[in-house]
Design a protein around this motif. Structure first.
Motif, mmCIF file in Angstrom:
data_model
loop_
_atom_site.group_PDB
_atom_site.id
_atom_site.type_symbol
_atom_site.label_atom_id
_atom_site.label_comp_id
_atom_site.label_asym_id
_atom_site.label_seq_id
_atom_site.Cartn_x
_atom_site.Cartn_y
_atom_site.Cartn_z
ATOM 1 N N SER A 14 0.833 -1.208 0.000
ATOM 2 C CA SER A 14 0.000 0.000 0.000
ATOM 3 C C SER A 14 0.865 1.254 0.000
ATOM 4 O O SER A 14 0.529 2.242 -0.647
ATOM 5 N N GLU A 57 -0.872 12.444 6.217
ATOM 6 C CA GLU A 57 -2.328 12.510 6.379
ATOM 7 C C GLU A 57 -3.050 11.899 5.179
ATOM 8 O O GLU A 57 -4.021 11.165 5.338
ATOM 9 N N LEU A 60 -2.703 8.055 5.427
ATOM 10 C CA LEU A 60 -3.567 7.484 6.461
ATOM 11 C C LEU A 60 -5.035 7.518 6.037
ATOM 12 O O LEU A 60 -5.790 6.575 6.300
ATOM 13 N N ARG A 61 -5.425 8.586 5.344
ATOM 14 C CA ARG A 61 -6.797 8.652 4.823
ATOM 15 C C ARG A 61 -7.014 7.574 3.750
ATOM 16 O O ARG A 61 -8.035 6.889 3.741
ATOM 17 N N LEU A 63 -5.364 4.721 3.444
ATOM 18 C CA LEU A 63 -5.354 3.419 4.097
ATOM 19 C C LEU A 63 -6.672 3.176 4.829
ATOM 20 O O LEU A 63 -7.255 2.091 4.726
ATOM 21 N N GLY A 64 -7.166 4.181 5.543
ATOM 22 C CA GLY A 64 -8.441 4.044 6.251
ATOM 23 C C GLY A 64 -9.597 3.779 5.298
ATOM 24 O O GLY A 64 -10.445 2.923 5.562
ATOM 25 N N SER A 65 -9.610 4.495 4.203
ATOM 26 C CA SER A 65 -10.676 4.283 3.212
ATOM 27 C C SER A 65 -10.591 2.889 2.612
ATOM 28 O O SER A 65 -11.605 2.204 2.456
ATOM 29 N N LEU A 67 -9.313 0.201 3.941
ATOM 30 C CA LEU A 67 -9.670 -0.804 4.951
ATOM 31 C C LEU A 67 -11.171 -0.878 5.190
ATOM 32 O O LEU A 67 -11.687 -1.930 5.573
ATOM 33 N N THR A 68 -11.878 0.208 4.963
ATOM 34 C CA THR A 68 -13.334 0.191 5.131
ATOM 35 C C THR A 68 -14.061 -0.151 3.835
ATOM 36 O O THR A 68 -15.288 -0.150 3.804
ATOM 37 N N ASP A 70 -13.892 1.527 0.960
ATOM 38 C CA ASP A 70 -14.132 2.697 0.114
ATOM 39 C C ASP A 70 -12.903 2.898 -0.770
ATOM 40 O O ASP A 70 -11.900 3.445 -0.336
#
Length: 189
Positions: A14, A57, A60-61, A63-65, A67-68, A70
């Motif tokens: 990633s 930032e 991390l955004r 990666l967070g998206s 993982l969910t 999106d």
């Protein structure tokens, strides 16, 4: 242990994907807005996509998206990427299954021939053919197969897909050439 290695590999992949996309020249917000866009439009796109934050930032955004679930929207069609993946997943699954069947059948036939004629010319021919098959990349053999077997000789369809639920025999026919290429073997990764 393996699960941990897999997670580290996914995390590193990633990072590489994110860094590769961010290393591309140009401004993604300007590319999405178009050359004639106003600065306000470009700023709004930057804000909506989180491109005005630091690289950490943004990562991390991202990666967070991911993982969910999106994965964003297609810049061409505006369709969510998860919908595009879901639409093509059945085709990939059928092709993978067909390629596995081809690989198992070819491997069993080659192994049987090599075992029955061990130490003879047939054994050497099977071993040589296997080595040559493993040495040629799938993309190159696929292009040659399309050019000669599909376009030149017309033995297979050159492109397209028919849903298995629509017409199973035509679907099988459309998948045959790619399954032969993918199932004939490729170097281990």
């Amino acid at each position: 242990m393996r699960a941990g290695q897999g997670l580290v590999t996914l995390l590193l992949a990633s990072v590489v994907v994110f860094a590769g996309v961010r290393a591309l020249p140009g401004d993604p917000a300007l590319a999405l807005a178009g050359e004639e866009a106003t600065p306000e439009t470009v700023a709004a796109i930057r804000d909506r996509l989180g491109l005005d934050g630091s690289l950490v930032e943004q990562y991390l955004r991202f990666l967070g998206s991911a993982l969910t679930g999106d994965l964003g929207e297609s810049t061409r069609t505006g369709t969510p990427v998860t919908e595009l993946i879901a639409a093509t997943l059945p085709v990939t699954a059928w092709l993978s299954l067909y390629a596995i069947v081809v690989a198992v059948a070819a491997g069993m036939a080659a192994g049987t021939l090599a075992a029955v004629y061990r130490g003879r010319g047939v054994d050497a021919a099977v071993s040589g053919l296997s080595l040559v098959s493993l040495s040629v990349p799938n993309f190159w053999l696929g292009l040659l197969a399309i050019l000669y077997l599909a376009v030149g000789l017309g033995l297979f369809p050159a492109s397209g897909y028919v849903a298995v639920t629509e017409d199973p025999l035509r679907a099988l026919w459309h998948l045959t050439l790619p399954a032969l290429i993918l199932g004939r073997g490729s170097p281990p990764s």
